[in-house]
Design an enzyme around this catalytic site. Sequence first.
Site: not given
Ligand code: FCB
Length: 456
Positions: A91, A180, A306, A308, A360
């Site tokens: 990607r 995003e 995405n 985290y 992500e």
């Molecule tokens: C996301 C972004 C990516 C990277 C990660 C840690 O928000 O899409 O570019 O910075 O965070």
Amino acid sequence: MSASHLPPTPRISPATAAAFGPEFVWGVATSAFQIEGANATDGRGPSIWDTFCRQPGVIADGSDGSIACDHYHRLEQDLDLIASLGVDAYRFSVAWPRVQPLGQGAWNPAGLAFYDRLVDGLLARGIQPYLTLNHWDLPEALQTEGGWVNRATVGHFVDYARGIARHFGDRVGSITTHNEPWVIAMLGHETGVFAPGVRHRASAIQVAHHLLLSHGLALQALRADGCRALLGIVLNLAPIHPASAKAADQQVARIEDGRLLRWFMDPLFRACYPEDVVAWLGSDAPQIEPGDLAAIATPLDFLGVNYYSRSVVSADGPVDAGTLGHALTEMGWEVYPEGLTELLQRLHQDYPVPPLYVTENGGAFQDQHIGERVADPERCDYIARHIEAVALAIRRGVPMAGYMVWSLLDNFEWASGYQKRFGIVHVDYSTQQRTCKDSALWYRDFLRSQRPGRAA
Ligand code: FCB
């Protein structure tokens, strides 16, 4: 630090390993501005991130993207590196100002040629290109006309999307319109900590609307053109948990969930904005023209997520992640893989979602240099636990299509500059040498176990 002090390599349970079918797509992800460098080379125009980086104090280490990982000049080597991991997909994003320097009008053949080499190089190595059109690096020339606040940018984006799809659409597995949109809107235009550094809530909300509208209109244009790639969008999503059962905390969590998740999911899947958030925004609610919401709800082939961490919020504001009892990444983000299962299940339950990808997932951690080896046990553990979380979602019926690690390389982490390293491959910025961290080798070995018989 010696190797004997490191925790054991994480193991994936048999139930997890069995959850992923042969069609499941494993990948790694990057974005143009974070790795390419060469931002004034071969006719590339300036982007809003080039301009933003020049403002004093906005990037933690005062750096910029002018060299980054020098990926532009090291493409072949980086393609070999990607292939060595045995991934199914890569990607990446196209830098709009590299291919269309002013954001409208003339195309830059040298810029297109770079992505031709990238796409063809991936295909030659048996890797599916997953192309993102907008990973935040809007041409500066469009920003001088108001950028995403200006409705005219919607039309320019659709033209750009159409040009890229005509050129690459029969060679890429998927095309993502925006990465995003919440970040572009809110961090770029409400808090102003990201480019273009605007601080004005009504503008931010209008930007979010224009991003969604341009997404929907681009999908319609690409489909009308007969584009064969799968078409979708990538959202940053997270569970928002109230700090307590108190009504005030619950109310804040509900609005924050509305702003982060429902503000995007409701228009994409129900052709409406969430009424509670519209009421909460008052006069900052967006200007919507007839037909906009129907366009935004154009059916998706896939949705990228995405993920985290989660957020815990109270009526007094966000709760410090350090008080929640879990490990933190270098970004200060709580390691909370349960949140990924919860989020994926919720999306599946609340919306008629198409196949979902985790586009992500990863973490910034301190690497440990042991001779030639770069050990990153926390990242190995983070990735393994999140793969377990995806498997659990699959076992609970969520239609998962793929998982991509963020990121292939240590890179320019936006306002954090080069201080935060998300790569599974270490980059020595003084020599540009790449070294696979333990996490890259772990991921490669895991993928081999998933794909017996596949070369790499
Ligand atoms: C996301 C972004 C990516 C990277 C990660 C840690 O928000 O899409 O570019 O910075 O965070």
